[in-house]
Design a protein around this motif. Structure first.
Motif, PDB file in Angstrom:
ATOM      1  N   ILE A  10      -4.861   9.660  -2.263  1.00 13.50           N
ATOM      2  CA  ILE A  10      -5.414  10.856  -1.622  1.00 13.50           C
ATOM      3  C   ILE A  10      -4.390  11.423  -0.650  1.00 13.50           C
ATOM      4  O   ILE A  10      -3.987  10.755   0.297  1.00 13.50           O
ATOM      5  N   GLU A  11      -3.956  12.654  -0.929  1.00 13.55           N
ATOM      6  CA  GLU A  11      -2.947  13.273  -0.069  1.00 13.55           C
ATOM      7  C   GLU A  11      -3.597  14.389   0.739  1.00 13.55           C
ATOM      8  O   GLU A  11      -3.795  15.484   0.238  1.00 13.55           O
ATOM      9  N   ASN A  12      -3.915  14.107   1.989  1.00 13.18           N
ATOM     10  CA  ASN A  12      -4.494  15.148   2.844  1.00 13.18           C
ATOM     11  C   ASN A  12      -3.418  15.873   3.651  1.00 13.18           C
ATOM     12  O   ASN A  12      -3.696  16.830   4.342  1.00 13.18           O
ATOM     13  N   ALA A  13      -2.202  15.343   3.578  1.00 13.15           N
ATOM     14  CA  ALA A  13      -1.110  15.972   4.320  1.00 13.15           C
ATOM     15  C   ALA A  13       0.195  15.535   3.677  1.00 13.15           C
ATOM     16  O   ALA A  13       0.211  14.630   2.848  1.00 13.15           O
TER      17      ALA A  13
ATOM     18  N   LEU B 176      -4.185   6.467   1.316  1.00 12.96           N
ATOM     19  CA  LEU B 176      -4.641   7.706   1.932  1.00 12.96           C
ATOM     20  C   LEU B 176      -3.549   8.234   2.862  1.00 12.96           C
ATOM     21  O   LEU B 176      -3.112   7.526   3.770  1.00 12.96           O
ATOM     22  N   ILE B 177      -3.092   9.456   2.592  1.00 13.20           N
ATOM     23  CA  ILE B 177      -2.078  10.047   3.465  1.00 13.20           C
ATOM     24  C   ILE B 177      -2.731  11.121   4.329  1.00 13.20           C
ATOM     25  O   ILE B 177      -3.349  12.056   3.811  1.00 13.20           O
TER      26      ILE B 177
ATOM     27  N   GLU C 219      -2.614   5.065   5.048  1.00 10.79           N
ATOM     28  CA  GLU C 219      -3.454   3.871   5.051  1.00 10.79           C
ATOM     29  C   GLU C 219      -3.526   3.280   3.646  1.00 10.79           C
ATOM     30  O   GLU C 219      -3.779   3.987   2.679  1.00 10.79           O
ATOM     31  N   PHE C 220      -3.259   1.975   3.580  1.00  6.33           N
ATOM     32  CA  PHE C 220      -3.393   1.247   2.319  1.00  6.33           C
ATOM     33  C   PHE C 220      -4.652   0.405   2.411  1.00  6.33           C
ATOM     34  O   PHE C 220      -4.790  -0.397   3.334  1.00  6.33           O
TER      35      PHE C 220
ATOM     36  N   PHE D 225      -4.320  -1.589   5.822  1.00  2.00           N
ATOM     37  CA  PHE D 225      -3.085  -1.539   6.604  1.00  2.00           C
ATOM     38  C   PHE D 225      -2.827  -0.087   6.975  1.00  2.00           C
ATOM     39  O   PHE D 225      -2.777   0.779   6.109  1.00  2.00           O
ATOM     40  N   ASN D 226      -2.696   0.132   8.278  1.00  4.48           N
ATOM     41  CA  ASN D 226      -2.549   1.482   8.788  1.00  4.48           C
ATOM     42  C   ASN D 226      -1.154   1.706   9.332  1.00  4.48           C
ATOM     43  O   ASN D 226      -0.698   0.967  10.196  1.00  4.48           O
TER      44      ASN D 226
END
Lengths: 426, 227
Positions: free
Chosen positions: A316-319, A354-355, A361-362, A419-420
């Motif tokens: 998921i690429e939010n940015a 998630l970006i 975040e993994f 993992f953040n």
């Protein structure tokens, strides 16, 4: 707690007790002195009245301009004997001349006239109001206490600041000091012997620390380097053996097992070398890396490798996140975290990357339970031993993060590892 | 084809020598920088394998001297220091390639061959095994003059095998070479098998005379059929 606050709070408490004791003592001494003086006057007055009364002279009129009052009354002999001598007391009495009741010091004494009649003389002098005095003393003591306190605080702050200047500059120097970095010169002129000694001691110990740390670092680096050649020889000999036509199949099997173990040692050694190099900051080349692109490629690769596990991947690429770092280290960092997400997963599990504008975040479904978050970034920590893993992957990730100021955090919720990474903005 | 090995570690020198001799090279060895320099001054070699850490001096200094002597030899620097500085400095001083210890002999062989190929065929270069011809510059593969259509991974795998014929290739090494350094320590290599299966199918269909054989538990080996 800062030293100055400590000193001030202690002084305040000590001063409070001291002032309270002193105020009490002061009050009693003053009262005592006043009583003494009043008693003398009363005595003189009573003597004057008695002399006049016995001489049959005219007694002073009650309304004599002073607030002093007196009564004479006849008493029987028993009462006289019982109350012989002079008695002092304090009481409220009505002063006729003033027409009000006031506190007074009272003297009572017995005298006998020539006809053997007993009289009791009561003389009263209005005295100060004790409550007023107490109040006045209290208010002035409080004022004195506050003034003293402010003066002392001010003086202390000034003296501490002046005298502890070298100490504070030493502390600032120590804050900046960290092993592995160049030792800054300690420019701290101290005229006070204790501080000079402290400076010397701290500097000596810092130098020793840096030295020991450097030696240790060099040692690890050298040890790993020295192992490279023997490892190369072992590896190459096995390679020759494997390619030898005379080797039987069962022998080949054994050789392959040896080779795998050797590969593991080589991997371990390489990783240690890499760690040493990261800690020595030997990756000067930096460039702007688009994390999204890098992750996309890595996810493709790992999805292919872990096809047999049937893991579902969501990216998921939010940015768009960019980071300035060495490209090799970027691959190591993101690759390690992603690989962990795949490798420490179960069949039909889930991986989510998630970006967001803050970072990456993994998350992945956990094969085994929660990891010990205080331990995971230390060398050779493995939640559960897994064949082929060095136990250095997260240590590497943490070292790289530290080098580039990237924040890394682990948490575990709903049976998933998270993992953040918090990536600094560029 | 003459190769000089300058390496102080006796055992490593010997194993490389034995391997290269098996590959039909003529191999000379030197244990020190002095000895190496003497040999270079007297003879000429196609390729020099140079260890950077030598007892009587830094190998990089030798490289500098070599440059001063205007020698045309190909030099592959071998170093236990997997350090980028060494690599950059070595390549700047005229080394042609850089190998970090520990390395695989098959890898060394592939590097030597690639250097020699680069030297011999100025311009268009190709790698030939059997009736298969691979053009690394154009990413094209021909079998008997007809173009073979391969995807990226299949091409990379084929290139890897073409430069290491008749060598047993560990599947872990193949994975690292084709997919990248980050693909290591995986406990299942099915993904390689899937790609190789497709590659084999394509090679067979095009009647190529090379074959990629599976060696159980270890990896693969490419052989050329004699036709």
């Amino acid at each position: 707690m800062k030293l100055i606050y400590r000193v001030i709070s202690r002084i305040s408490v000590a001063l409070l007790i001291l002032m309270a004791v002193w105020a009490t003592a002061f009050y009693f001494i003053i009262i005592d002195e006043i009583n003494d003086e009043t008693d003398d006057t009363l005595e003189d007055y009573s003597e004057h009245i008695i002399t006049r009364a016995l001489a049959g002279e005219e007694l002073p009129s009650v309304d004599n301009g002073t607030n002093n009052t007196y009564y004479i009354c006849e008493v029987n002999r028993e009462h006289a004997i019982e109350h012989e001598g002079v008695r002092y007391s304090e009481d409220m009495i009505y002063i006729e001349s003033k027409g009000e009741t006031e506190p007074a010091r009272i003297l009572k004494t017995i005298f006998r006239d020539s006809l053997n009649r007993y009289y009791e003389l009561t003389v009263a002098i209005p005295t100060i109001e004790k409550e007023d005095l107490q109040e006045t003393i209290l208010s002035w003591i409080v004022t004195l206490y506050l003034i003293l306190l402010f003066v002392i605080i001010g003086l202390n702050a000034w003296i501490l600041y002046r005298s502890f200047k070298p100490m504070y500059s030493l502390l600032r120097w120590l804050d900046r000091f960290s092993v592995g970095k160049q030792l800054e010169p300690l420019n701290n002129d101290a005229k006070i012997t204790e501080f000079r000694k402290l400076n010397d001691a701290v500097l000596r110990s810092a130098r020793r620390n840096v030295e020991v740390y450097e030696q240790q670092k060099v040692f690890i680096g050298h040890a790993s380097h020295e192992m490279q050649t023997p490892l190369a020889i072992c590896q190459n000999r096995l390679e020759l053996l494997v390619n030898n036509a005379d080797v039987t199949e069962s022998q080949l099997e054994e050789i392959i097992k040896i080779k795998h173990t050797l590969d593991h040692i080589i991997k371990l050694n390489k990783t240690l070398l890499l760690l040493t190099k990261i800690e020595n900051d030997q990756f000067p080349d930096q460039k702007e890396i688009v994390v999204n692109d890098l992750l996309k490629k890595l996810i493709d690769d790992y999805s292919e490798v872990y096809t047999y596990q049937n893991i579902s991947v969501s990216f998921i690429e939010n940015a768009v996140v960019k980071v300035r770092m060495n490209d090799v280290l970027a691959s190591v960092l993101f690759g390690n975290l992603l690989k962990n997400a795949f490798a420490h997963n179960h069949k039909d599990g889930r991986v989510e990357v998630l970006i967001t504008s803050n970072g990456v975040e993994f998350s992945n479904t956990a094969e085994l339970g929660e990891l010990d978050s205080s331990q995971i970034f230390t060398r050779f920590y493995q939640g559960a031993k897994k064949e082929g893993f060095t136990g250095l992957g997260l240590t590497l990730a943490a070292s790289i993060c530290k080098l580039y100021g990237i924040g890394i955090r682990y948490n575990y919720k709903e049976k998933e590892h998270h993992f953040n990474l918090t990536v600094p903005k560029i | 084809m003459k190769i000089l090995i300058i390496e102080d570690e006796h055992s490593l020198r010997e194993v490389i020598q034995r391997f290269l001799e098996k590959e039909r090279y003529v191999v000379e060895v030197a244990a020190t920088s002095q000895e190496g320099l003497r040999k270079i001054a007297m003879y000429s070699y196609e390729c020099i394998l140079l260890d950077i850490m030598l007892p009587d001096g830094n190998g990089l200094a030798l490289l500098q001297q070599l440059k001063n002597m205007h020698k045309q030899e190909n030099v592959i620097v071998i170093s236990a220091k997997d350090s980028i500085d060494d690599k950059v400095e070595g390549l700047e001083l005229g080394a042609d390639d850089y190998l970090a210890k520990p390395f695989h002999l098959a890898e060394l062989n592939a590097r030597i061959k690639s250097l020699i190929r680069r030297n011999q065929q100025q311009g268009e270069s190709s790698i030939v095994q059997g009736n298969v011809k691979l053009f690394p510059d154009k990413y094209e593969v021909y079998i008997e003059n007809s173009l073979l259509d391969l995807n990226r991974k299949e091409y990379d795998i084929l290139l890897y095998f073409m430069t290491r014929p008749n060598h047993l290739i560990d599947k872990a090494i193949l994975a690292e070479a084709v997919w990248g350094d980050h693909i290591d320590q995986v406990d299942n290599y099915d993904f390689i098998y899937a790609q190789i299966k497709n590659l084999r199918k394509k090679l067979k269909k095009a009647e190529a005379s090379i074959e990629i054989k599976a060696i159980y538990g270890f990896g693969y080996k490419m052989t050329t059929e004699d036709k």
